[in-house]
Design an enzyme around this catalytic site. Structure first.
Site, mmCIF file in Angstrom:
data_model
loop_
_atom_site.group_PDB
_atom_site.id
_atom_site.type_symbol
_atom_site.label_atom_id
_atom_site.label_comp_id
_atom_site.label_asym_id
_atom_site.label_seq_id
_atom_site.Cartn_x
_atom_site.Cartn_y
_atom_site.Cartn_z
ATOM 1 N N GLY A 62 0.839 -0.863 -0.176
ATOM 2 C CA GLY A 62 -0.235 -0.124 -0.228
ATOM 3 C C GLY A 62 0.537 1.181 -0.287
ATOM 4 N N CYS A 103 -16.169 2.694 -26.729
ATOM 5 C CA CYS A 103 -17.544 3.216 -27.086
ATOM 6 C C CYS A 103 -17.848 3.868 -25.592
ATOM 7 C CB CYS A 103 -18.477 2.680 -27.699
ATOM 8 S SG CYS A 103 -17.769 2.651 -29.718
HETATM 9 C C1 LIG Z 1 -2.990 -5.516 -3.641
HETATM 10 C C2 LIG Z 1 -2.021 -6.209 -2.451
HETATM 11 C C3 LIG Z 1 -1.402 -5.677 -2.049
HETATM 12 C C4 LIG Z 1 -0.493 -5.050 -2.868
HETATM 13 O O1 LIG Z 1 -0.437 -3.382 -2.815
HETATM 14 P P1 LIG Z 1 -0.200 -2.114 -3.501
HETATM 15 O O2 LIG Z 1 -1.276 -0.982 -3.086
HETATM 16 O O3 LIG Z 1 0.019 -2.368 -4.928
HETATM 17 O O4 LIG Z 1 1.489 -2.174 -2.605
HETATM 18 C C5 LIG Z 1 -0.153 -5.972 -0.968
HETATM 19 N N1 LIG Z 1 -1.272 -7.221 -0.303
HETATM 20 C C6 LIG Z 1 -2.330 -7.412 -0.509
HETATM 21 C C7 LIG Z 1 -2.501 -8.882 0.567
HETATM 22 C C8 LIG Z 1 -2.665 -6.819 -1.211
HETATM 23 O O5 LIG Z 1 -4.272 -7.487 -1.115
#
Ligand SMILES: *Cc1c(COP(=O)(O)O)cnc(C)c1O
Length: 444
Positions: free
Chosen positions: A248, A361
């Protein structure tokens, strides 16, 4: 104008990435084209790895492959020493086919099928991140049938939800993912697992959101996960060898985005865990994280050829490109913002504000609503930046468009890593039942 990684404007006034002139790339590979700056991907991998090495802790950085899952990317992740998260049989297949070491693959998802679990067990992957009770029992049964032992993490929801600058501390999280710590379901899951014959408890996992620019949410999640770990140790005598705090980490799409250096997230997470576990005299586990977007996001640039324009005097000027929501669904899905400029005339001054439309579209097929550009002509090249994450991996064949090619560029060389789809790729899977086949008309 913000240039990422090795991107620069060359003497011809054209955008160059990885030492490759983008106009030449467009001519050679066609457009739309996803161009990845390999040096920047590797730099991002190393930033995470180095930040962890500096802590002296045992760790794994698992690339969340859903951000961009192709075999060449799996190879880079392996070369850089990362582990890999997959969330489906298709991603697992891709990783295995790329030769990624199975013991460094982690399988996520809230509804893994029996077939996916079997595939994961047969491949002897590193661990399965168990999301719910159905999966826990099913996994144990399948492992039993195969006389296999499976290492598991539990996805828990710590009651922290983070979005860019804010995080929300919620008592009980309303999400389809994971076992809630607050309502006791996470604790029950571990208690159940202790009595199951074929699973080994490796630890807990939490993922609080995406595109996060602050450390507060991670710190709070770390605290809650550590409190939970201590509670489990006290009540059940189970000590976790692994704590995984997910991904994240935010990136800069536009100037409004202010991500922290990667090291600061790592530091905040490891400091919080260390401090909390020291309070409890809890043995320091291995710390795992799972960056996706922050590994590949800013390394990707999409090149488009500009075609039609529509000027509505006093209202708006639409400039259309040869791709759109099919290769980048994020503006339509999340109202995501992007920066862009003319790759073939990068030094030309901006003269007007235009809106970049895709060719699908769909009225909502817009890539950028307000962009300052020179007056464009058909054939000009538009470069849209930071398209490395969740673009190719979310691309579709809507309107039966062919998905673009992907190239990795570095040191003046361009390597194709995914070829452009053909018409055969688009229509070749169709089956026309006998009764619908075109009959030869009998002539009398
Ligand atoms: C999507 C996800 C990530 C990666 O998230 P990013 O925002 O791309 O870094 C990591 N762990 C889990 C469990 C996820 O679902």
């Amino acid at each position: 104008m913000h240039l990422h990684g090795t991107s620069q404007i060359n003497a011809a006034g054209r955008l160059e990435i990885g030492g490759c002139d983008t106009a030449e790339l467009a001519a050679r590979f066609g457009t739309p084209l996803y161009v990845f700056d390999e040096a920047l991907i590797r730099r991002r991998c190393r930033e995470f790895m180095d930040a962890f090495r500096a802590t002296g802790l045992r760790f794994q950085v698992a690339y969340a492959s859903k951000a961009f899952c192709v075999m060449a990317m799996c190879r880079i992740a392996e070369e850089e020493g990362l582990s890999l998260d997959v969330v489906s049989d298709g991603e697992l297949y891709t990783a295995l086919r790329a030769g990624f070491p199975a013991d460094r693959i982690h399988f996520h998802g809230n509804n893994k099928t029996p077939e996916e679990l079997e595939m994961a067990i047969d491949a002897k992957i590193g661990c399965i991140v168990v999301d719910n009770f159905t999966e826990l029992y099913m996994l144990n049964e399948i492992a039993k049938e195969k006389s296999a032992r499976v290492s598991i993490l539990f996805r828990v929801t710590p009651g922290v939800e983070a979005h860019t600058h804010e995080f929300i501390s919620t008592g009980q999280t309303d999400t389809k993912f994971g076992f809630d710590i607050g309502n006791g379901s996470a604790f029950r899951a571990i208690r159940e697992a202790v009595s199951l014959s074929n699973v080994d408890i490796l630890g807990v996992h939490s993922h609080i959101g995406s595109q996060i620019f602050e450390t507060d949410g991670f710190k709070l999640a770390a605290d809650r996960v550590c409190d939970f770990a201590q509670n489990v140790r006290k009540e059940l005598g189970v000590t976790f060898p692994v704590i995984n705090l997910g991904g994240g980490f935010g990136i800069r799409y536009t100037e409004g985005d202010t991500p922290l250096p990667v090291g600061q997230y790592v530091q905040a997470i490891t400091d919080s865990i260390k401090a909390k576990l020291a309070e409890y005299d809890y043995p320091m586990p291995e710390i795992w994280i799972e960056p996706g977007r922050s590994i590949v996001g800013d390394a990707g640039t999409t090149l488009y050829t500009i075609g039609s324009t529509k000027d509505i005097p006093g209202v708006r000027k639409y400039v259309s490109v040869d791709g759109g929501m099919t290769d980048n669904p994020r503006p339509a899905l999340y109202d995501a913002k992007y920066e862009a400029f003319l790759a073939n005339r990068a030094n030309d001054p901006s003269e007007e504000t235009v809106s970049i439309a895709g060719k699908c579209c769909e009225t909502g097929d817009m890539l950028i609503w307000d962009l300052e550009l020179p007056k464009t002509k058909p054939g000009d090249l538009l470069a849209v930046f930071c398209t490395g994450a969740y673009n190719y991996s979310m691309a579709s064949n809507y309107n039966r468009l062919r998905r673009p090619a992907v190239v990795f560029v570095r040191d003046g060389e361009a390597d194709l890593v995914v070829r452009r789809e053909t018409f055969e790729d688009v229509a070749g899977k169709d089956v026309v039942p006998e009764r619908l086949r075109k009959q030869a008309v009998a002539k009398s």
